[in-house]
Design a protein around this motif. Sequence first.
Motif, PDB file in Angstrom:
ATOM      1  N   PHE A  63       0.850  -1.189   0.000  1.00  0.00           N
ATOM      2  CA  PHE A  63       0.000   0.000   0.000  1.00  0.00           C
ATOM      3  C   PHE A  63       0.888   1.243   0.000  1.00  0.00           C
ATOM      4  O   PHE A  63       2.033   1.207   0.452  1.00  0.00           O
ATOM      5  CB  PHE A  63      -0.905   0.008   1.231  1.00  0.00           C
ATOM      6  CG  PHE A  63      -1.923  -1.095   1.256  1.00  0.00           C
ATOM      7  CD1 PHE A  63      -3.214  -0.884   0.793  1.00  0.00           C
ATOM      8  CD2 PHE A  63      -1.586  -2.358   1.731  1.00  0.00           C
ATOM      9  CE1 PHE A  63      -4.146  -1.898   0.807  1.00  0.00           C
ATOM     10  CE2 PHE A  63      -2.521  -3.388   1.751  1.00  0.00           C
ATOM     11  CZ  PHE A  63      -3.807  -3.157   1.285  1.00  0.00           C
ATOM     12  N   SER A  64       0.328   2.331  -0.479  1.00  0.00           N
ATOM     13  CA  SER A  64       1.086   3.580  -0.542  1.00  0.00           C
ATOM     14  C   SER A  64       0.590   4.615   0.461  1.00  0.00           C
ATOM     15  O   SER A  64       1.075   5.742   0.488  1.00  0.00           O
ATOM     16  CB  SER A  64       1.008   4.173  -1.958  1.00  0.00           C
ATOM     17  OG  SER A  64      -0.343   4.425  -2.308  1.00  0.00           O
ATOM     18  N   ASP A  65      -0.366   4.241   1.319  1.00  0.00           N
ATOM     19  CA  ASP A  65      -0.869   5.165   2.334  1.00  0.00           C
ATOM     20  C   ASP A  65      -1.002   4.422   3.656  1.00  0.00           C
ATOM     21  O   ASP A  65      -0.796   3.209   3.721  1.00  0.00           O
ATOM     22  CB  ASP A  65      -2.218   5.762   1.915  1.00  0.00           C
ATOM     23  CG  ASP A  65      -3.320   4.727   1.961  1.00  0.00           C
ATOM     24  OD1 ASP A  65      -3.368   3.876   1.049  1.00  0.00           O
ATOM     25  OD2 ASP A  65      -4.123   4.752   2.906  1.00  0.00           O
ATOM     26  N   TYR A  66      -1.351   5.170   4.699  1.00  0.00           N
ATOM     27  CA  TYR A  66      -1.361   4.597   6.050  1.00  0.00           C
ATOM     28  C   TYR A  66      -2.754   4.263   6.579  1.00  0.00           C
ATOM     29  O   TYR A  66      -2.872   3.814   7.719  1.00  0.00           O
ATOM     30  CB  TYR A  66      -0.675   5.558   7.028  1.00  0.00           C
ATOM     31  CG  TYR A  66       0.797   5.734   6.755  1.00  0.00           C
ATOM     32  CD1 TYR A  66       1.721   4.782   7.167  1.00  0.00           C
ATOM     33  CD2 TYR A  66       1.271   6.844   6.068  1.00  0.00           C
ATOM     34  CE1 TYR A  66       3.074   4.932   6.909  1.00  0.00           C
ATOM     35  CE2 TYR A  66       2.625   7.005   5.801  1.00  0.00           C
ATOM     36  CZ  TYR A  66       3.520   6.047   6.225  1.00  0.00           C
ATOM     37  OH  TYR A  66       4.855   6.190   5.965  1.00  0.00           O
ATOM     38  N   VAL A  67      -3.793   4.474   5.783  1.00  0.00           N
ATOM     39  CA  VAL A  67      -5.148   4.204   6.245  1.00  0.00           C
ATOM     40  C   VAL A  67      -5.733   2.958   5.586  1.00  0.00           C
ATOM     41  O   VAL A  67      -6.348   2.121   6.248  1.00  0.00           O
ATOM     42  CB  VAL A  67      -6.064   5.421   5.985  1.00  0.00           C
ATOM     43  CG1 VAL A  67      -7.493   5.109   6.400  1.00  0.00           C
ATOM     44  CG2 VAL A  67      -5.563   6.650   6.747  1.00  0.00           C
ATOM     45  N   THR A  68      -5.503   2.818   4.290  1.00  0.00           N
ATOM     46  CA  THR A  68      -6.101   1.709   3.540  1.00  0.00           C
ATOM     47  C   THR A  68      -5.742   0.334   4.093  1.00  0.00           C
ATOM     48  O   THR A  68      -6.605  -0.557   4.116  1.00  0.00           O
ATOM     49  CB  THR A  68      -5.718   1.800   2.054  1.00  0.00           C
ATOM     50  OG1 THR A  68      -5.968   3.123   1.581  1.00  0.00           O
ATOM     51  CG2 THR A  68      -6.533   0.822   1.227  1.00  0.00           C
ATOM     52  N   PRO A  69      -4.508   0.082   4.553  1.00  0.00           N
ATOM     53  CA  PRO A  69      -4.209  -1.262   5.068  1.00  0.00           C
ATOM     54  C   PRO A  69      -5.079  -1.656   6.260  1.00  0.00           C
ATOM     55  O   PRO A  69      -5.439  -2.829   6.391  1.00  0.00           O
ATOM     56  CB  PRO A  69      -2.733  -1.157   5.477  1.00  0.00           C
ATOM     57  CG  PRO A  69      -2.181  -0.054   4.645  1.00  0.00           C
ATOM     58  CD  PRO A  69      -3.293   0.935   4.520  1.00  0.00           C
ATOM     59  N   ASP A  70      -5.419  -0.703   7.118  1.00  0.00           N
ATOM     60  CA  ASP A  70      -6.296  -1.015   8.240  1.00  0.00           C
ATOM     61  C   ASP A  70      -7.734  -1.226   7.778  1.00  0.00           C
ATOM     62  O   ASP A  70      -8.443  -2.113   8.273  1.00  0.00           O
ATOM     63  CB  ASP A  70      -6.241   0.095   9.298  1.00  0.00           C
ATOM     64  CG  ASP A  70      -5.121  -0.122  10.297  1.00  0.00           C
ATOM     65  OD1 ASP A  70      -4.542  -1.227  10.319  1.00  0.00           O
ATOM     66  OD2 ASP A  70      -4.811   0.808  11.070  1.00  0.00           O
ATOM     67  N   LYS A  71      -8.181  -0.420   6.825  1.00  0.00           N
ATOM     68  CA  LYS A  71      -9.531  -0.606   6.292  1.00  0.00           C
ATOM     69  C   LYS A  71      -9.658  -1.971   5.624  1.00  0.00           C
ATOM     70  O   LYS A  71     -10.642  -2.688   5.813  1.00  0.00           O
ATOM     71  CB  LYS A  71      -9.863   0.504   5.291  1.00  0.00           C
ATOM     72  CG  LYS A  71     -10.133   1.862   5.931  1.00  0.00           C
ATOM     73  CD  LYS A  71     -10.595   2.878   4.892  1.00  0.00           C
ATOM     74  CE  LYS A  71     -10.966   4.199   5.559  1.00  0.00           C
ATOM     75  NZ  LYS A  71     -11.408   5.207   4.559  1.00  0.00           N
ATOM     76  N   ALA A  72      -8.637  -2.332   4.847  1.00  0.00           N
ATOM     77  CA  ALA A  72      -8.663  -3.622   4.156  1.00  0.00           C
ATOM     78  C   ALA A  72      -8.666  -4.783   5.141  1.00  0.00           C
ATOM     79  O   ALA A  72      -9.344  -5.799   4.929  1.00  0.00           O
ATOM     80  CB  ALA A  72      -7.465  -3.724   3.211  1.00  0.00           C
ATOM     81  N   LEU A  73      -7.924  -4.638   6.242  1.00  0.00           N
ATOM     82  CA  LEU A  73      -7.901  -5.683   7.263  1.00  0.00           C
ATOM     83  C   LEU A  73      -9.254  -5.772   7.971  1.00  0.00           C
ATOM     84  O   LEU A  73      -9.800  -6.870   8.154  1.00  0.00           O
ATOM     85  CB  LEU A  73      -6.788  -5.401   8.269  1.00  0.00           C
ATOM     86  CG  LEU A  73      -6.656  -6.388   9.438  1.00  0.00           C
ATOM     87  CD1 LEU A  73      -6.441  -7.812   8.930  1.00  0.00           C
ATOM     88  CD2 LEU A  73      -5.516  -5.974  10.359  1.00  0.00           C
ATOM     89  N   ALA A  74      -9.798  -4.634   8.354  1.00  0.00           N
ATOM     90  CA  ALA A  74     -11.085  -4.625   9.056  1.00  0.00           C
ATOM     91  C   ALA A  74     -12.197  -5.219   8.204  1.00  0.00           C
ATOM     92  O   ALA A  74     -13.111  -5.881   8.718  1.00  0.00           O
ATOM     93  CB  ALA A  74     -11.436  -3.194   9.476  1.00  0.00           C
ATOM     94  N   GLU A  75     -12.119  -4.996   6.896  1.00  0.00           N
ATOM     95  CA  GLU A  75     -13.169  -5.470   5.986  1.00  0.00           C
ATOM     96  C   GLU A  75     -12.937  -6.890   5.488  1.00  0.00           C
ATOM     97  O   GLU A  75     -13.753  -7.426   4.737  1.00  0.00           O
ATOM     98  CB  GLU A  75     -13.273  -4.508   4.798  1.00  0.00           C
ATOM     99  CG  GLU A  75     -13.787  -3.121   5.199  1.00  0.00           C
ATOM    100  CD  GLU A  75     -13.653  -2.090   4.092  1.00  0.00           C
ATOM    101  OE1 GLU A  75     -13.206  -2.468   2.981  1.00  0.00           O
ATOM    102  OE2 GLU A  75     -13.996  -0.913   4.336  1.00  0.00           O
ATOM    103  N   GLY A  76     -11.832  -7.507   5.885  1.00  0.00           N
ATOM    104  CA  GLY A  76     -11.585  -8.889   5.525  1.00  0.00           C
ATOM    105  C   GLY A  76     -10.850  -9.106   4.225  1.00  0.00           C
ATOM    106  O   GLY A  76     -10.692 -10.251   3.780  1.00  0.00           O
ATOM    107  N   ASP A  77     -10.375  -8.034   3.600  1.00  0.00           N
ATOM    108  CA  ASP A  77      -9.606  -8.188   2.359  1.00  0.00           C
ATOM    109  C   ASP A  77      -8.164  -8.591   2.634  1.00  0.00           C
ATOM    110  O   ASP A  77      -7.461  -9.041   1.731  1.00  0.00           O
ATOM    111  CB  ASP A  77      -9.634  -6.883   1.560  1.00  0.00           C
ATOM    112  CG  ASP A  77     -11.031  -6.537   1.074  1.00  0.00           C
ATOM    113  OD1 ASP A  77     -11.785  -7.470   0.744  1.00  0.00           O
ATOM    114  OD2 ASP A  77     -11.380  -5.340   1.036  1.00  0.00           O
TER     115      ASP A  77
END
Length: 267
Positions: A63-77
Amino acid sequence: MNFKKWLAPVLVGILAIGIAGCGTDSSSKEIRIGATAGPHAEVVEAVAKEAAKQGINVKVVEFSDYVTPDKALAEGDLDLNSYQHVPFMENFNKNNNAHLVSIGKTILMRMGLYSNKVRSVDEIPDGAVVAIPNDPTNGGRGLALLAKAGLITLKDGVGFKATPADVVSNPKHLEIRELEAAQLPRSLDDVTVAAIPMNYVMSAGIDVAKQGIFLEPKNEPLAVMVLAAREQDKDNPTYKKIAEIFHSPAIKQFIADKFKGTIEPAE
């Protein structure tokens, strides 16, 4: 009675059950670990290679940002991610009604005091110019680091939210100068000391051993990166094995060879 005819479908059924059982083994499925591009992803790639030796299939998703990895983890991706410290993760949980947890420490990225002019905190002269980052998070962290080094005293309870206005004691009459974090490495010829986040130390090629005079303690919450999972997966045995690989001799050696003191294994 034709026993061969009777036995064949039974064996097929048993075989099918065995295959299905293997399919439910979490160690055989692909484990997707998110990491920000650069050092975090490089360490996870090394972990993936070691995991493969144990039969664990790890795919690194950058990832190139610091928010998307947590969103992706929370959503099961994603199954796990590796790029953040606990305060950042807890802030994400609070703002997004998420339930991410740390299942292990990964690496240390310690802020430090660096200088081209002195070799220890004790050598810092009266009236020295000390540069800190001008953004709220790293600025407060820089002031807290100066306090830990015994150079200043801050108001009780301000922690990493400190600003220069929170300095209550400055016995060496330091001139605290706020600069863009990315400019701090270039400032070392103009200031006596600079408090520099480790990512900028790395990108500037600063030699920690030669130019570093004081580093955050190894248990500093903002310095310790973690492997994050969803709360319901915190006891997953395969994920726990991956967390252990971060502390293996092979990964410690990789970090030492690759990063030469800028990044350290978390204890």
